[in-house]
Design a protein around this motif. Structure first.
Motif, short mmCIF file in Angstrom:
data_model
loop_
_atom_site.label_atom_id
_atom_site.label_comp_id
_atom_site.label_asym_id
_atom_site.label_seq_id
_atom_site.Cartn_x
_atom_site.Cartn_y
_atom_site.Cartn_z
N GLU A 1 3.98 3.47 -8.93
CA GLU A 1 3.11 2.70 -10.07
C GLU A 1 3.26 1.17 -9.89
O GLU A 1 1.87 0.99 -10.81
CB GLU A 1 4.19 3.62 -10.98
N TYR A 2 4.34 0.51 -9.95
CA TYR A 2 4.05 -0.54 -10.30
C TYR A 2 2.80 -1.95 -9.48
O TYR A 2 2.46 -2.27 -9.86
CB TYR A 2 5.62 -1.16 -10.18
N SER B 1 0.68 -1.13 -0.31
CA SER B 1 -0.13 0.04 0.34
C SER B 1 0.49 0.65 -0.06
O SER B 1 1.96 1.12 0.14
CB SER B 1 -1.06 -0.47 1.20
N PRO B 2 0.09 2.32 -0.26
CA PRO B 2 1.12 3.87 -0.19
C PRO B 2 1.82 3.98 1.24
O PRO B 2 2.34 4.41 1.21
CB PRO B 2 0.45 4.83 -0.44
N GLU B 3 0.77 3.33 2.04
CA GLU B 3 1.59 3.57 3.36
C GLU B 3 2.94 2.73 4.21
O GLU B 3 3.60 3.22 4.02
CB GLU B 3 0.25 3.24 4.57
N ASP B 4 2.92 1.53 2.68
CA ASP B 4 3.87 0.69 3.56
C ASP B 4 5.29 1.60 2.73
O ASP B 4 5.75 1.23 3.08
CB ASP B 4 3.31 -0.36 3.30
N ALA C 1 -5.09 -3.31 -9.79
CA ALA C 1 -6.26 -2.89 -11.22
C ALA C 1 -5.50 -4.37 -11.62
O ALA C 1 -6.99 -4.81 -12.04
CB ALA C 1 -5.19 -2.10 -12.08
N ALA C 2 -4.67 -5.07 -12.58
CA ALA C 2 -4.12 -5.83 -13.07
C ALA C 2 -5.10 -7.23 -13.05
O ALA C 2 -6.10 -7.84 -12.81
CB ALA C 2 -2.89 -6.80 -13.44
N LEU D 1 12.76 6.52 -7.22
CA LEU D 1 12.64 5.05 -6.89
C LEU D 1 11.09 4.59 -6.59
O LEU D 1 10.18 3.30 -6.95
CB LEU D 1 13.70 3.87 -6.35
N LYS D 2 11.38 4.80 -5.21
CA LYS D 2 9.68 5.06 -4.78
C LYS D 2 8.44 5.47 -5.05
O LYS D 2 7.29 4.24 -5.41
CB LYS D 2 9.90 6.00 -3.92
N SER D 3 8.22 6.33 -6.67
CA SER D 3 7.50 6.85 -7.55
C SER D 3 6.99 5.37 -8.53
O SER D 3 6.18 4.48 -8.73
CB SER D 3 7.46 8.33 -8.17
#
Length: 120
Positions: A95-96, A69-72, A102-103, A89-91
């Motif tokens: 995104e990954y 999650s974004p929090e992680d 979503a997939a 890298l975080k960005s």
């Protein structure tokens, strides 16, 4: 490709590199699909690690692609906010993980990577 302890091996995993003895003799070829009996045989030969295709095992609990999650990511990168490279890298990781979620959602899987269908 991931190097894992043999104790984490499971049937249906596919070897990404051949399994060799200390003397170089190939025991199992690259591309071999593991079975319970092959894993047992490797254990009896004292093989400790194998290299399998993909990244099927989250050995340290920090890279699970389905539970991220974004929090992680914020927690993992919290001490690196002044490092431009690490923030980039975080960005990319954020995104990954969004694309993967979503997939998986489009394939009918829940957040844990399990199918939402009932077993037959």
């Amino acid at each position: 490709m991931q190097r894992i302890p043999l104790s984490y091996a499971a049937p249906a995993m596919v070897l990404a590199k051949p399994v060799q003895r200390d003397d170089g003799m190939v025991l199992l070829a690259e591309g071999t699909e593991l079975t319970s009996s092959l894993i047992t045989r490797l254990q009896s030969m004292k093989i400790e690690h194998i290299v399998v295709e993909g990244n099927p095992v989250d050995l340290d609990g920090t890279l699970s692609e389905f539970n991220r999650s974004p929090e992680d990511l914020d927690r993992l990168f919290r001490k690196l906010t002044d490092n431009d490279f690490m923030m980039k890298l975080k960005s990319y990781l954020d995104e990954y993980f969004q694309v993967r979620q979503a997939a998986n959602a489009s394939q009918g899987e829940d957040a844990d990577g399990e199918s939402g269908e009932l077993p037959s």
